[in-house]
Every structure is written in C-alpha cells, then in structure tokens.
Enzyme design. Structure first.
Site, PDB file in Angstrom:
ATOM      1  N   GLU A 244      44.386  18.446  10.406  1.00 45.10           N
ATOM      2  CA  GLU A 244      45.317  17.373  10.059  1.00 45.10           C
ATOM      3  C   GLU A 244      46.496  17.854   9.224  1.00 45.10           C
ATOM      4  OE1 GLU A 244      41.343  15.683  11.001  1.00 45.10           O
ATOM      5  OE2 GLU A 244      42.051  17.281   9.667  1.00 45.10           O
TER       6      GLU A 244
ATOM      7  N   HIS B  33      34.597   6.023   7.518  1.00 43.09           N
ATOM      8  CA  HIS B  33      35.278   5.781   8.786  1.00 43.09           C
ATOM      9  C   HIS B  33      35.812   4.353   8.929  1.00 43.09           C
ATOM     10  CE1 HIS B  33      32.577   9.192   9.536  1.00 43.09           C
ATOM     11  NE2 HIS B  33      33.469   9.579  10.427  1.00 43.09           N
TER      12      HIS B  33
END
Length: 367
Positions: A71, A140
């Site tokens: 990322e 999440h």
C-alpha cells in the site's frame, strides 16, 4: 431492466451503484488519456465488487494495473505520477489496509500543492471501500472518514446514491487536489436513476433529499439510506423530518446544514463511525457555534459506540446504528417518551431475533 427517463431534459437510466462507478471510470478514461487505474484485484474475477469489470480488456495493462500488496509503495507511485501530470485512480478493497500508506498521503500527497505555493498539482483519487458485514470484525469494518477530513489539503467525498457515485467520481478525477472517495460496500447493489452523460457534480455541496419542518436528519454514505427510512417511519406519526445527504464531508456545506436547523430547531446526525472525535461531533460543533439560539433541544449523535467493531453477530446487532435508532432519538427530541420507550423495547427484541449484519433488502433502491 434499464429504463430511460427524462428529468429536467437530462436523459436518465437506472443503474446500480457499482455500475455507476464503472461507468464513470470508463467515461473519464475514454476522454482523458492521462487517467489510469491501479489497485489490488483489478483483474480478479470479482473485479473489485464489479466496479472495474472489462476495463483491462478495453484500455490494456498500461492503464489498468493489478498491483501487489504494498500500500505504501502504490500510494507513493500514484502521488509521483500525479505530480508528473497523470491523473491516477488508486483503489483499496478496505480502508483498513490503507493505514499502511498514511505517511505517503498525509506528508506528501496532501502537502505538495501548499509547499510549492500552488506550482505542483496532485490530481489523485483514492477509492477506499468501507463498511461492515460478514463477521469482518475490528480490522476490516472501520470507516475512518473523520481521520481523512482532519487533514488539510485533502477532499473527502462519500456518495450515497448511484447518481452521486458517478458524478462525484468524475468530479474527483477532474480535481487538481487529492480526493478520498469513500464507498460503503453495502451500497454497491443499490440502484437509482443516473444521468446518461459525463456530468460533474460540485464537490462540497450537500443535498436536501427530503424537506421537513420538525427535525433535521443529517447523514452520509450508507447512513443516508437509514435516515431516509427513519423519515418515512416518523411520517407515520405526523413528524416531518428533513433529510440531508452530506455527499462531501471535506469541504463541508455548512450553509445548507445551518439553514435547515434554523427552520426545524432540532437535529440528529447519523454517522457510521465512532462517537468520540467522529465527524458527527464536527457537525454538531458547527451547528452550536452558528445556530445555537435556533435550537429547541440539544443536538443528538447516532453513531457507533466507542468500542472495536465486533465479529459476533450477537454483539454486532447491538453495535451498528439503524433507522430505528434514529427514530428512537427523534421521539426523545420531540418529547414523546411513550413512543420512545415502546420503540426501545421493540429494538431490544429485534436485535435478539437473528443476525442483522447483512444489507437490509428494503434499502436496495431506487435512490
């Protein structure tokens, strides 16, 4: 089945939220060769929830890139290419994963325009998918939009409808500043009328979804649908609720919010995020600073509790706010304690009835 409508002389077609994102991406890539897409799973069988289906076949590997799990590096590449004249769209399946790239975003992407006295532009769009469901738990299911709204140099959009998903994505790509485009995964299958043209929506403008006189309900993203549902429930008790979809939280359309609260005198902010230091707190601070004397009752926040997102459905049922929680608070604001108590008892029974951590089928559309 797609149907054509005429609305204010603009041709419309019904479209799912995920298809509106796909449509916007395809159109902007067809008209601007500097736009490219990269993200994890861009060529996968699910095509990032269907939002990039067929783009690799149409535009090739040089403009639609499936990238590795790195990322920080991906964000740095996107920022560098934006400064060099490209207009990247970078997508992450979950906002939680993007935390690994905050240094690139906050200390580079958000600051270069300012530090260069406007000489350097950073036309970068970062799509971050958020939302709960399927037992995803603490790592999440987060939203984190208040974190991004806190950073100078960033714009943050949170479309709730298919039309705004298309219009705001096109606007974000055309913007010369970094834009965080936050989409709730429960919205992907919702649908509604979308302009059949490459329309730019003004970033920083809220929308009055429904006019009302008794109470103002302010929401964004998926919570906008819960607020609309709450307004319909309240109408059965002759309570007129005005519903405002923020659409953009940075910059914030303060004028629309203040005008509404001055009309109604009561306000509930429904925000799919934690309560402490969440974006709902920013809205209420603004309203109390600008319209305190117009308030007939203390403003209310309907948010997540200040605890980690649970995995177990038995806990999740008591964690996430819904339309009924908004209605409960509205009854309290309207000083109807008997109805509030009856709804609270109904809520407790409802929450123990079975798993609620799945999309409400009544919120599928059209919107």
């Amino acid at each position: 089945m797609t149907k054509k409508l005429m609305q204010n002389e603009v041709q419309m077609k019904e479209m799912k939220y995920k298809d509106a994102i796909l449509d916007a991406t395809r159109e902007i890539m067809e008209t601007d060769p500097t736009v490219y897409f990269m993200g994890q799973g861009a060529t996968g069988p699910k095509a990032i929830y269907g939002t990039v289906t067929g783009l690799r076949d149409q535009f090739g590997a040089e403009r639609v890139m499936d990238m590795p799990l790195s990322e920080n590096a991906l964000t740095g590449i996107a920022i560098g290419s934006a400064i060099a004249g490209m207009r990247p769209i970078l997508c992450f399946h979950r906002v939680d994963f993007f935390l690994r790239a905050l240094d690139q975003l906050i200390n580079n992407g958000a600051k270069w325009n300012y530090m260069s006295a406007g000489k350097l532009k950073v036309p970068l769009v970062i799509r971050l998918i958020m939302g709960r469901g399927w037992g995803q738990g603490p790592q999440h299911s987060q939203a984190l939009h208040s974190l991004f709204a806190h950073i100078p140099g960033l714009k943050v959009v949170m479309p709730a409808t298919a039309a705004d998903a298309k219009g705001l994505l096109i606007s974000a790509v055309k913007d010369n500043n970094p834009v965080i485009f936050m989409e709730h995964r429960w919205l992907h299958e919702t649908f509604g009328p979308v302009p059949d043209e490459n329309r730019v929506e003004g970033i920083g403008k809220a929308k009055i979804v429904q006019e009302g006189t008794d109470i103002t309900l302010i929401a964004s993203s998926h919570m906008t649908l819960e607020a609309i549902k709450a307004a319909h429930i309240l109408a059965n008790d002759q309570i007129s609720a005005e519903v405002i979809d923020l659409r953009t939280i940075k910059p914030l359309d303060k004028e629309t919010l203040i005008k509404s609260v001055r009309r109604t005198g009561r306000v509930i902010v429904a925000d799919g995020d934690w309560k402490t230091c969440g974006f709902a707190a920013e809205i209420l601070a603004t309203l109390t600073e600008e319209a305190f004397s117009d308030l007939k009752a203390p403003p209310v926040r309907v948010t997540y509790p200040d605890r980690n997102n649970p995995t177990s459905w038995s806990l999740a049922n008591h964690y996430y706010p819904t339309a009924k929680m908004i209605v409960f608070e509205a009854f309290r604001l309207m000083r109807i304690p008997s109805k509030a108590q009856a709804l609270l008892e109904e809520l407790l029974e409802y929450r123990n009835d079975g798993p609620l951590d799945v999309p409400d089928p009544s919120l599928q559309g059209p919107f």
